[in-house]
Enzyme design. Structure first.
Site, PDB file in Angstrom:
ATOM      1  N   ALA A  76      36.047 -18.157 -35.216  1.00 12.23           N
ATOM      2  CA  ALA A  76      34.618 -18.371 -35.003  1.00 12.23           C
ATOM      3  C   ALA A  76      34.449 -18.567 -33.503  1.00 12.23           C
ATOM      4  O   ALA A  76      34.984 -19.504 -32.915  1.00 12.23           O
ATOM      5  CB  ALA A  76      34.143 -19.607 -35.761  1.00 12.23           C
ATOM      6  N   SER A  77      33.752 -17.643 -32.856  1.00  9.08           N
ATOM      7  CA  SER A  77      33.659 -17.652 -31.395  1.00  9.08           C
ATOM      8  C   SER A  77      32.949 -18.904 -30.891  1.00  9.08           C
ATOM      9  O   SER A  77      32.209 -19.571 -31.628  1.00  9.08           O
ATOM     10  CB  SER A  77      32.907 -16.409 -30.905  1.00  9.08           C
ATOM     11  OG  SER A  77      33.569 -15.233 -31.294  1.00  9.08           O
ATOM     12  N   GLN A  78      33.180 -19.218 -29.631  1.00 10.33           N
ATOM     13  CA  GLN A  78      32.523 -20.354 -29.013  1.00 10.33           C
ATOM     14  C   GLN A  78      31.009 -20.190 -29.117  1.00 10.33           C
ATOM     15  O   GLN A  78      30.466 -19.146 -28.761  1.00 10.33           O
ATOM     16  CB  GLN A  78      32.933 -20.461 -27.545  1.00 10.33           C
ATOM     17  CG  GLN A  78      32.308 -21.631 -26.812  1.00 10.33           C
ATOM     18  CD  GLN A  78      32.707 -21.670 -25.347  1.00 10.33           C
ATOM     19  OE1 GLN A  78      33.440 -20.797 -24.867  1.00 10.33           O
ATOM     20  NE2 GLN A  78      32.238 -22.673 -24.630  1.00 10.33           N
ATOM     21  N   PRO A  79      30.292 -21.199 -29.609  1.00 11.47           N
ATOM     22  CA  PRO A  79      28.834 -21.062 -29.768  1.00 11.47           C
ATOM     23  C   PRO A  79      28.116 -20.639 -28.489  1.00 11.47           C
ATOM     24  O   PRO A  79      27.136 -19.894 -28.553  1.00 11.47           O
ATOM     25  CB  PRO A  79      28.413 -22.463 -30.233  1.00 11.47           C
ATOM     26  CG  PRO A  79      29.596 -22.955 -31.004  1.00 11.47           C
ATOM     27  CD  PRO A  79      30.786 -22.440 -30.238  1.00 11.47           C
TER      28      PRO A  79
END
Length: 414
Positions: A76-79
């Protein structure tokens, strides 16, 4: 029946969600109400089951899958990066979106909220387990206008084309032809494009008169695309202690010999200082891009552990430094404190350290290119193009052509 613990968990998630969104607004990663609404709506905890709630809403990447050798292949990529790329994409209600790299499904869920009930999102991933997981996460989050499809992201999804927007959450070294065929002429494609060596940017492309042109570009590094346009990288160890490594990309494979470079840092040290100063807090992204375009073998990430720093490897950042190689020689970037600028801000001078039989000459070459950038190109903007017709490179004018099998990339300092 709703229990007190359920209510408390919901309240905690709501607070964390609002807190993350407010921080991204303050950092200007979010600048539109559409992206803000998506971040305040989508329950990230459904996309990271088994992780603590605070991890689901932390502003750093959360790795969710590794391959058999332990290399991370999904996350889950960095927000912050997610928000930035959604702003680049500028999707609108009612639009049809294609996404390459479903991952946990959270990015597709944000897109589903943005395009609304009259819009539609198709997201593709190459692994069955990721597809199954993303489908479940999206359903659990209550998002109903997203389809998760098993397939090769580089091939797009022609069944529901044409698309108003295309976005990738994995990097590739070339624009996939299928995406250009499946996007509307008025559409926009946002792609984390690896340019040369480690130099990578998230570029928003739109159609111009003579090809596809960048409407925006931001520094971004993503996991590589897997499938027909695989852009895998490998790791080369430089020390017997295994505490300094190089990340080598496909376009550098022929230039990097692991056996030749092992122990290179044990040799004589050649230090050069450039006189090019940057204020504290300034990114080195465009200097690094210039070096990646001009050096015979583009920059690579050289990871340096604390133990190696104790032996005199002067890393530039907490993780290490950028480096380049020539045969059995290596040069890497470093910094030292410089005189404060006119505004009184702390500043750092950029330097180069060379090792190996040609380490001095390589350090001289890198230093000269840093000075050229600092003198001539530092204050210019950079544009990226995928031209329809061949373009002639003119490095002296800041025009570089990065060869690709199908869609060469033109980098223009202007």
């Amino acid at each position: 029946m709703t229990t007190p613990s359920d209510t408390a968990a919901t309240s905690s998630a709501d607070q964390l969600r609002d807190g993350l969104t407010s921080r991204l607004l303050a950092q200007k990663a979010i600048s539109t109400t559409t992206v803000e609404t998506a971040f305040r709506t989508v329950p990230r905890e459904h996309f990271l089951p088994g992780f603590p709630m605070d991890v689901a809403y932390a502003d750093y990447p959360t790795y969710t899958k590794a391959d058999g050798s332990g290399v991370q292949i999904s996350a889950a990529s960095q927000p912050w990066i997610v928000a930035m790329m959604l702003e680049q994409l500028a999707a609108q209600p009612g639009e049809r979106i294609f996404e390459s790299g479903a991952g946990t499904g959270v990015n597709a869920a944000y897109l589903g909220v943005i395009v609304g009930r009259d819009g539609h999102v198709v997201t593709v991933d190459v692994d069955d387990d990721l597809v199954d997981g993303a489908r479940k996460h999206i359903a659990d989050a209550g998002v109903t206008n997203v389809d998760v499809v098993l397939g090769d992201g580089a091939l797009g999804h022609p069944a529901t084309a044409p698309y108003d927007r295309i976005i990738a959450t994995v990097s590739t070294s070339e624009m996939p032809t299928a995406w250009l065929q499946q996007i509307k002429p008025t559409g926009r494609i946002v792609l984390p494009l690896r340019l040369r060596g480690t130099a990578s940017r998230s570029i928003a492309f739109e159609r111009g008169e003579g090809g596809w042109c960048s409407a925006d570009s931001q520094l971004a590094v993503f996991m590589p695309l897997r499938g027909s346009m695989d852009d895998a990288r490998r790791t080369v160890t430089l020390t017997a202690q295994d505490d300094v490594t190089l990340q080598v990309h496909k376009d550098q494979t022929d230039a990097v010999d692991a056996d030749t470079l092992l122990g290179v840092l044990d040799g004589e040290r050649h230090e050069r200082w450039t006189g090019v100063n940057l204020p504290a807090g300034t990114t080195y992204e465009f200097m690094d891009l210039w070096l990646s375009c001009t050096l015979p073998n583009a920059l690579m990430r050289m990871s340096v552990a604390d133990t190696a720093q104790g032996r005199g490897v002067a890393r530039m950042f907490g993780w290490g430094s950028m480096a380049t190689v020539s045969g059995s020689s290596l040069a890497y970037l470093t910094i030292r404190p410089a005189e404060p600028g006119e505004d009184g801000r702390k500043a750092y001078e950029t330097g180069v350290v060379g090792h190996g039989p040609d380490g001095a000459a390589l350090a001289d070459l890198v230093s000269q290119e840093i000075r050229t950038w600092g003198t001539t190109y530092r204050d210019r903007t950079v544009r990226f193009e995928l031209p329809d017709a061949p373009v002639t490179a003119d490095p002296a004018a800041g025009i570089f052509v990065l060869p690709r099998p199908n869609h060469p990339i033109t980098v223009i300092w202007e």
